[in-house]
Design a protein around this motif. Structure first.
Motif, PDB file in Angstrom:
ATOM      1  N   ILE A  23       0.839  -1.202   0.000  1.00 28.14           N
ATOM      2  CA  ILE A  23       0.000   0.000   0.000  1.00 28.14           C
ATOM      3  C   ILE A  23       0.877   1.256   0.000  1.00 28.14           C
ATOM      4  CG2 ILE A  23      -1.776   1.287   1.276  1.00 28.14           C
ATOM      5  CD1 ILE A  23      -2.906  -1.365   0.516  1.00 28.14           C
ATOM      6  N   ASP A  24       0.647   2.127  -0.979  1.00 26.67           N
ATOM      7  CA  ASP A  24       1.295   3.442  -1.034  1.00 26.67           C
ATOM      8  C   ASP A  24       0.194   4.491  -1.072  1.00 26.67           C
ATOM      9  OD1 ASP A  24       4.218   3.014  -1.456  1.00 26.67           O
ATOM     10  OD2 ASP A  24       3.488   1.886  -3.199  1.00 26.67           O
ATOM     11  N   LEU A  25       0.185   5.381  -0.087  1.00 24.74           N
ATOM     12  CA  LEU A  25      -0.857   6.411  -0.046  1.00 24.74           C
ATOM     13  C   LEU A  25      -0.334   7.664   0.638  1.00 24.74           C
ATOM     14  CD1 LEU A  25      -3.940   4.352   1.257  1.00 24.74           C
ATOM     15  CD2 LEU A  25      -3.786   5.419  -0.998  1.00 24.74           C
ATOM     16  N   SER A  26      -0.914   8.809   0.255  1.00 27.32           N
ATOM     17  CA  SER A  26      -0.658  10.044   1.004  1.00 27.32           C
ATOM     18  C   SER A  26      -1.998  10.622   1.428  1.00 27.32           C
ATOM     19  CB  SER A  26       0.019  11.096   0.139  1.00 27.32           C
ATOM     20  OG  SER A  26       1.178  10.588  -0.422  1.00 27.32           O
ATOM     21  N   PHE A  27      -1.991  11.262   2.586  1.00 21.60           N
ATOM     22  CA  PHE A  27      -3.198  11.891   3.107  1.00 21.60           C
ATOM     23  C   PHE A  27      -2.901  13.368   3.317  1.00 21.60           C
ATOM     24  CE2 PHE A  27      -3.196   7.445   4.236  1.00 21.60           C
ATOM     25  CZ  PHE A  27      -4.491   7.031   3.951  1.00 21.60           C
ATOM     26  N   MET A  28      -3.695  14.223   2.679  1.00 25.28           N
ATOM     27  CA  MET A  28      -3.459  15.669   2.716  1.00 25.28           C
ATOM     28  C   MET A  28      -4.052  16.313   3.960  1.00 25.28           C
ATOM     29  SD  MET A  28      -1.812  16.273   0.013  1.00 25.28           S
ATOM     30  CE  MET A  28      -1.212  14.812  -0.809  1.00 25.28           C
ATOM     31  N   ARG A  29      -3.340  17.308   4.462  1.00 18.73           N
ATOM     32  CA  ARG A  29      -3.839  18.059   5.624  1.00 18.73           C
ATOM     33  C   ARG A  29      -5.186  18.705   5.319  1.00 18.73           C
ATOM     34  NH1 ARG A  29      -1.189  19.568   9.852  1.00 18.73           N
ATOM     35  NH2 ARG A  29       0.798  19.069   8.876  1.00 18.73           N
TER      36      ARG A  29
END
Ligand code: ADP
Ligand code: ADP
Length: 225
Positions: A23-29
């Motif tokens: 799993i590769d993910l980014s979560f934005m502020r």
């Protein structure tokens, strides 16, 4: 900017249950992201790894670009059963995260009162959990998480235990908190309707082993004041 990034995350339970696969993910502020997918696809596992409550088999979690190993003050996990202390008032429950951190009484009560107010429970400070409805208890759990000033709130099926009307109100609170307080929310759900209504982004996981099957950005006008 990304407040949480996960890279190359794998989780294997025991010798053979592959719960998460790469799993590769980014979560934005300031965004609300829903993790959506069928039962057993690894949503709770992913949330707990992000929270630092569970170790990945491999891969890493970064908070503001820095790798972390374990829980930290920037991330608050809001437990499904709210984990309230039945012998303590709403005020003490909401202040408890700060109490654990050794904040002075006046400061923690000020902050707790502010967030009790934010979640719509002003006037209930001196009540005990058993005097509240399920939805209200859930709000106390959220107030406690907010009071410790975590940037990221992690919630596992937060609407599963409450009736339809309470659910709608609570959903609107989350949308508002996201905007007013610039909090980052990551929610686990298996309801596509809920995910579409609430989310800036929906991460769809495939059936076990959990992989990112799709990322969607619903663009709906919610008209929440
Ligand atoms: P979801 O939240 O999407 O329902 P989970 O993250 O709870 O999925 O579980 C993913 C998979 O890992 C499931 O097959 C589940 O049975 C398995 N699993 C979860 N926790 C454990 C555990 N502690 N030990 C062994 N298998 C587990
Ligand atoms: P939920 O559906 O709310 O995500 P579950 O009922 O799947 O929760 O799991 C409850 C707890 O049991 C979780 O802590 C999970 O890690 C654990 N668990 C789930 N599946 C297994 C499993 N196959 N073996 C051992 N523990 C499990």
């Amino acid at each position: 900017d990304a407040v949480i990034t996960v890279r190359g995350l794998h989780k294997v339970y025991g010798n053979s249950t592959v719960a998460l696969d790469n799993i590769d993910l980014s979560f934005m502020r300031g965004h609300l992201t829903s993790l959506l997918g069928p039962s057993g696809c690894g949503k709770t596992t992913l949330l707990k790894i992000i929270a630092g409550l569970l170790k990945p088999t491999s891969g890493e979690v970064l908070v503001n670009g820095k790798p972390v190993r374990g829980p930290g003050p920037e991330r608050a996990f809001v437990f499904q059963d709210f984990a309230l202390m039945p012998w303590a008032t709403v005020l003490r429950n909401a202040a408890f995260g700060l109490e654990v951190r050794g904040a002075p009484k006046a400061e923690r009560e000020d902050r707790a009162r502010h967030y009790i107010n934010e979640v719509g429970l002003a006037g209930f400070e001196d009540k005990y959990p058993h005097e509240l409805s399920g939805g209200m208890r859930q709000r106390v759990g959220l107030a406690r998480a907010l009071a410790v000033d975590a940037d990221v709130l992690l919630m596992d099926e937060p609407f599963s235990a409450v009736d339809e009307q309470t659910r709608r109100k609570f959903q609107e609170d989350l949308i508002r908190l996201r905007e007013v307080e610039n909090k980052t929310f990551i929610l686990v759900t298996h309801s596509i309707e809920e995910a579409v209504y609430l989310s800036d982004r929906i991460v769809l996981l495939s059936p076990r082993p959990g992989r990112v099957a799709d990322i969607m950005e619903p663009d709906i006008d919610r008209n929440v004041d």
